[in-house]
Design a protein around this motif. Structure first.
Motif, PDB file in Angstrom:
ATOM      1  N   LYS A  29      -1.508  -0.046  -9.571  1.00 40.98           N
ATOM      2  CA  LYS A  29      -2.609  -0.953  -9.283  1.00 40.98           C
ATOM      3  C   LYS A  29      -2.952  -1.772 -10.527  1.00 40.98           C
ATOM      4  CE  LYS A  29      -4.978   1.593  -5.614  1.00 40.98           C
ATOM      5  NZ  LYS A  29      -6.264   2.230  -5.214  1.00 40.98           N
ATOM      6  N   GLY A  30      -3.505  -2.953 -10.318  1.00 41.32           N
ATOM      7  CA  GLY A  30      -3.911  -3.806 -11.428  1.00 41.32           C
ATOM      8  C   GLY A  30      -2.840  -4.803 -11.811  1.00 41.32           C
ATOM      9  N   SER A  31      -3.174  -5.554 -12.840  1.00 40.76           N
ATOM     10  CA  SER A  31      -2.242  -6.606 -13.271  1.00 40.76           C
ATOM     11  C   SER A  31      -1.070  -6.003 -14.043  1.00 40.76           C
ATOM     12  CB  SER A  31      -2.984  -7.611 -14.143  1.00 40.76           C
ATOM     13  OG  SER A  31      -3.448  -6.986 -15.319  1.00 40.76           O
ATOM     14  N   PRO A  32       0.054  -6.672 -14.085  1.00 40.50           N
ATOM     15  CA  PRO A  32       1.221  -6.162 -14.824  1.00 40.50           C
ATOM     16  C   PRO A  32       0.950  -5.979 -16.315  1.00 40.50           C
ATOM     17  CG  PRO A  32       1.876  -7.882 -13.303  1.00 40.50           C
ATOM     18  CD  PRO A  32       0.386  -7.872 -13.296  1.00 40.50           C
ATOM     19  N   ARG A  33       0.100  -6.842 -16.933  1.00 41.25           N
ATOM     20  CA  ARG A  33      -0.193  -6.708 -18.360  1.00 41.25           C
ATOM     21  C   ARG A  33      -0.946  -5.396 -18.642  1.00 41.25           C
ATOM     22  NH1 ARG A  33      -2.142 -12.735 -20.385  1.00 41.25           N
ATOM     23  NH2 ARG A  33      -0.151 -13.812 -19.977  1.00 41.25           N
ATOM     24  N   ILE A  34      -1.946  -5.112 -17.791  1.00 42.53           N
ATOM     25  CA  ILE A  34      -2.709  -3.867 -17.985  1.00 42.53           C
ATOM     26  C   ILE A  34      -1.811  -2.646 -17.783  1.00 42.53           C
ATOM     27  CG2 ILE A  34      -4.614  -2.481 -17.084  1.00 42.53           C
ATOM     28  CD1 ILE A  34      -6.023  -5.096 -16.396  1.00 42.53           C
ATOM     29  N   GLN A  35      -0.955  -2.732 -16.784  1.00 41.82           N
ATOM     30  CA  GLN A  35      -0.031  -1.623 -16.530  1.00 41.82           C
ATOM     31  C   GLN A  35       0.913  -1.406 -17.713  1.00 41.82           C
ATOM     32  OE1 GLN A  35       1.971  -2.393 -12.860  1.00 41.82           O
ATOM     33  NE2 GLN A  35       0.072  -2.642 -11.698  1.00 41.82           N
ATOM     34  N   ASN A  72       0.824  -1.214   0.000  1.00 38.93           N
ATOM     35  CA  ASN A  72       0.000   0.000   0.000  1.00 38.93           C
ATOM     36  C   ASN A  72       0.860   1.268   0.000  1.00 38.93           C
ATOM     37  OD1 ASN A  72      -2.391  -1.472   0.026  1.00 38.93           O
ATOM     38  ND2 ASN A  72      -2.351  -1.659   2.261  1.00 38.93           N
ATOM     39  N   GLU A  73       1.942   1.207   0.747  1.00 42.70           N
ATOM     40  CA  GLU A  73       2.841   2.374   0.794  1.00 42.70           C
ATOM     41  C   GLU A  73       3.479   2.626  -0.571  1.00 42.70           C
ATOM     42  OE1 GLU A  73       6.694   4.014   3.341  1.00 42.70           O
ATOM     43  OE2 GLU A  73       5.754   2.083   3.841  1.00 42.70           O
ATOM     44  N   LEU A  74       3.863   1.533  -1.271  1.00 39.33           N
ATOM     45  CA  LEU A  74       4.441   1.699  -2.610  1.00 39.33           C
ATOM     46  C   LEU A  74       3.426   2.255  -3.595  1.00 39.33           C
ATOM     47  CD1 LEU A  74       6.507  -1.599  -2.820  1.00 39.33           C
ATOM     48  CD2 LEU A  74       7.395   0.716  -2.507  1.00 39.33           C
ATOM     49  N   ILE A  75       2.159   1.875  -3.458  1.00 37.86           N
ATOM     50  CA  ILE A  75       1.114   2.402  -4.336  1.00 37.86           C
ATOM     51  C   ILE A  75       0.892   3.884  -4.059  1.00 37.86           C
ATOM     52  CG2 ILE A  75      -1.352   2.272  -4.843  1.00 37.86           C
ATOM     53  CD1 ILE A  75      -1.150  -0.757  -4.408  1.00 37.86           C
TER      54      ILE A  75
END
Length: 253
Positions: free
Chosen positions: A50-56, A40-43
């Motif tokens: 947030k979300g999956s790595p593919r979407i990112q 949460n701190e990194l976000i």
């Protein structure tokens, strides 16, 4: 439980010491893993998305493509080098030469400014010529405000006591039939007066051209030649007497 927990903790410390005794790198890694921030701190710090790595990855690719297109449009519409040189935005030559020119220009400006400061007029002369005011700026502002207020009051008094249109017409300063109620616009008033004067001038010339001659007046008995000569002589005598009286008075003075 307290005593038992103390024993368990002691055992775990001993085990950790035995585990990392001959490998300090593992011990350093273990310490860093214990102090690393959570997800949460990194976000919150925008380090982890947030979300999956593919979407990112897809989002980042779209963002890069959009930025690339915008940059391409700006590069296509940028001003040419010649226009920048003509508008004195871009300098010709190497950066070192440009820096040397700018330094010389600044030095020349500084010398010119120093000479002007040496030859500038003294404060006393400026005060005597009413260019510079004495006293603080606040006092000067107050004095100027009072001066303006006095001028405004004087102007209001003069406007209140100015004569009206009828009085000006009686004193032959303002022509009658000219004004708000005359039906003539102010821009046409001067033209109206000019036309009226022209009409009167023409009428007077016609009357002078058509006036009777002396012989006609003598035949009709409207003019007496002898009487006119006597009147002229009387007028001349009166003028001579007046001149003599003025000369005598000047001598007495």
């Amino acid at each position: 439980f307290g005593f038992l927990g103390f024993i368990i903790m002691s055992v775990s410390v001993v085990e950790r010491y035995n585990m990392f005794e001959h490998n300090p790198n593992k011990y350093n890694l273990y310490k860093k893993l214990q102090t690393r921030p959570d997800k949460n701190e990194l976000i919150d710090r925008n380090v982890l998305k947030k979300g999956s790595p593919r979407i990112q990855a897809a989002k980042e690719a779209l963002k890069k493509e959009k930025t690339s297109l915008a940059l391409g449009k700006k590069l296509e519409n940028r001003i040419d080098k010649e226009k920048l040189l003509n508008s004195n935005v871009l300098k010709e030559g190497s950066p070192r030469l440009q820096a040397a020119k700018e330094a010389l220009k600044k030095e020349k400006t500084s010398l010119t400014l120093g000479r002007k400061l040496e030859n500038r007029i003294d404060k006393e002369k400026l005060v005597s010529s009413n260019v510079l005011k004495e006293g603080s700026p606040r006092l000067q502002a107050v004095q100027e405000a009072l001066k303006r207020e006095k001028k405004v009051n004087d102007l209001h008094k003069k406007l209140e006591n100015r004569p009206n249109a009828s009085n000006l017409e009686q004193r032959n300063i303002l022509k009658s039939g000219i004004g708000k109620g005359s039906g003539v616009a102010p821009s046409l008033q001067a033209k109206k007066i000019e036309l009226e004067n022209g009409r009167l001038h023409k009428c007077l010339n016609l009357k002078i051209e058509n006036r009777p001659i002396v012989t006609d007046l003598l035949e009709k008995g409207l003019f007496d030649k002898n009487k006119s000569k006597d009147n002229n002589n009387d007028n001349n005598n009166n003028n001579n007497n007046n001149n003599n009286d003025k000369t005598t008075k000047r001598r007495n003075d």
